[in-house]
Design an enzyme around this catalytic site. Sequence first.
Site, PDB file in Angstrom:
ATOM      1  N   GLN A  68      16.524 -10.838   9.669  1.00 16.62           N
ATOM      2  CA  GLN A  68      15.155 -11.369   9.507  1.00 16.62           C
ATOM      3  C   GLN A  68      14.913 -11.787   8.061  1.00 16.62           C
ATOM      4  OE1 GLN A  68      11.701  -8.924   8.781  1.00 16.62           O
ATOM      5  NE2 GLN A  68      10.809  -9.588  10.732  1.00 16.62           N
ATOM      6  N   LYS A 115       3.644 -20.771  12.245  1.00 17.91           N
ATOM      7  CA  LYS A 115       3.882 -21.342  13.584  1.00 17.91           C
ATOM      8  C   LYS A 115       2.671 -21.144  14.509  1.00 17.91           C
ATOM      9  CE  LYS A 115       8.792 -20.798  12.815  1.00 17.91           C
ATOM     10  NZ  LYS A 115      10.121 -20.305  13.124  1.00 17.91           N
ATOM     11  N   ARG A 158      19.694 -16.537   2.931  1.00 18.69           N
ATOM     12  CA  ARG A 158      19.491 -15.523   3.990  1.00 18.69           C
ATOM     13  C   ARG A 158      20.767 -15.323   4.805  1.00 18.69           C
ATOM     14  NH1 ARG A 158      16.580 -20.281   5.155  1.00 18.69           N
ATOM     15  NH2 ARG A 158      16.428 -21.003   7.319  1.00 18.69           N
ATOM     16  N   HIS A 177      21.651 -14.844  10.627  1.00 17.78           N
ATOM     17  CA  HIS A 177      21.212 -13.969   9.528  1.00 17.78           C
ATOM     18  C   HIS A 177      20.164 -12.954  10.014  1.00 17.78           C
ATOM     19  CE1 HIS A 177      17.352 -16.027   9.369  1.00 17.78           C
ATOM     20  NE2 HIS A 177      18.035 -17.135   9.612  1.00 17.78           N
ATOM     21  N   HIS A 185      22.474 -19.827  11.299  1.00 23.15           N
ATOM     22  CA  HIS A 185      21.023 -19.857  11.542  1.00 23.15           C
ATOM     23  C   HIS A 185      20.709 -20.079  13.020  1.00 23.15           C
ATOM     24  CE1 HIS A 185      20.344 -20.165   7.179  1.00 23.15           C
ATOM     25  NE2 HIS A 185      21.549 -20.714   7.219  1.00 23.15           N
ATOM     26  N   TRP A 227      10.298 -15.261   5.635  1.00 27.39           N
ATOM     27  CA  TRP A 227       9.469 -16.237   6.376  1.00 27.39           C
ATOM     28  C   TRP A 227       9.564 -16.048   7.888  1.00 27.39           C
ATOM     29  CZ3 TRP A 227       8.801 -21.801   4.011  1.00 27.39           C
ATOM     30  CH2 TRP A 227       8.129 -21.688   2.794  1.00 27.39           C
ATOM     31  N   GLU A 244      20.381 -24.211   8.437  1.00 34.01           N
ATOM     32  CA  GLU A 244      19.382 -24.292   9.514  1.00 34.01           C
ATOM     33  C   GLU A 244      18.990 -25.749   9.740  1.00 34.01           C
ATOM     34  OE1 GLU A 244      18.224 -23.706  12.168  1.00 34.01           O
ATOM     35  OE2 GLU A 244      17.030 -21.881  11.954  1.00 34.01           O
TER      36      GLU A 244
HETATM   37  O1  LIG Z   1      13.741 -22.344  10.353  1.00 31.19           O
HETATM   38  C1  LIG Z   1      13.056 -21.516  10.987  1.00 31.19           C
HETATM   39  O2  LIG Z   1      11.819 -21.504  11.001  1.00 31.19           O
HETATM   40  C2  LIG Z   1      13.775 -20.435  11.775  1.00 31.19           C
HETATM   41  O3  LIG Z   1      14.945 -20.109  11.151  1.00 31.19           O
HETATM   42  C3  LIG Z   1      14.073 -20.870  13.185  1.00 31.19           C
HETATM   43  O4  LIG Z   1      12.890 -21.235  13.715  1.00 31.19           O
HETATM   44  P1  LIG Z   1      12.585 -21.569  15.231  1.00 31.19           P
HETATM   45  O5  LIG Z   1      12.875 -20.338  16.040  1.00 31.19           O
HETATM   46  O6  LIG Z   1      11.117 -21.914  15.191  1.00 31.19           O
HETATM   47  O7  LIG Z   1      13.420 -22.760  15.605  1.00 31.19           O
END
Ligand SMILES: O=C(O)[C@H](O)COP(=O)(O)O
Length: 234
Positions: free
Chosen positions: A11, A98, A60, A9, A182, A14, A87
Amino acid sequence: MRQLVLLRHGQSTWNRENRFTGWTDVDLSEQGHREAERAAEQLRRHHLAPSICYTSYLRRAIRTLWIVQEQCDWMWLPTRAHWRLNERHYGALQGLNKAEAARDVGEAQVHLWRRSFDVAPPPLPDGDTRLPDQEARYRAIGKEAMPRAESLKDTIARTLPYWEEAIAPALRAGQTPLVVAHGNSLRGLVKYLDGIADDAIVDLEIPTGQPLVYELDDALHPLRHYYLRDLEDA
Ligand SMILES: O=C(O)[C@H](O)COP(=O)(O)O
């Protein structure tokens, strides 16, 4: 030669805010819309002609597919949504930023959660309102199959049955599937298709909104794969 097109998908809001998302059902950002439009343009320019579409239960991915279908005049294509293409479930990390998580527990731990093969994030606890079994769309699936957190290994284990039961048979029947999903559900599929070793999967990243084409032989072994953007850069 058989063709398969994979597309992460565009961006999401989140992704833009750098939050763990997983099964949280956030929508595309404005940039995500533009990425989906660009993916559609590339698919058209390179004469990719899917005959069936697959996506997850998350908006998404669904909206990315809708944008592609509208722009390419493919709204008529048969389209299936399945939770097995969702995902990876990011458990109790869902919603956390993160970079902040890396400051709290260290870069190495966050990298393990994000990219290792078999380390699962902390699970959602009993009674958490984010548990998927509270949602109508997952009700038919049964509580036991519902994840509370998944490693990439767990994600692959629940994605592959859908590959075997739907996408691989479509390929064998001569269809060209477009799979809009995803980052981690597609990493799992690519790991399986290319036979990538468990410890090498840490290095595989799948960018948002970039069509990835696989050419497969009759036994569905990959002959080659490429991002459409690389044909344009060449
Ligand atoms: O679910 C998420 O946060 C993203 O779609 C993928 O995240 P990642 O790159 O931290 O695995």
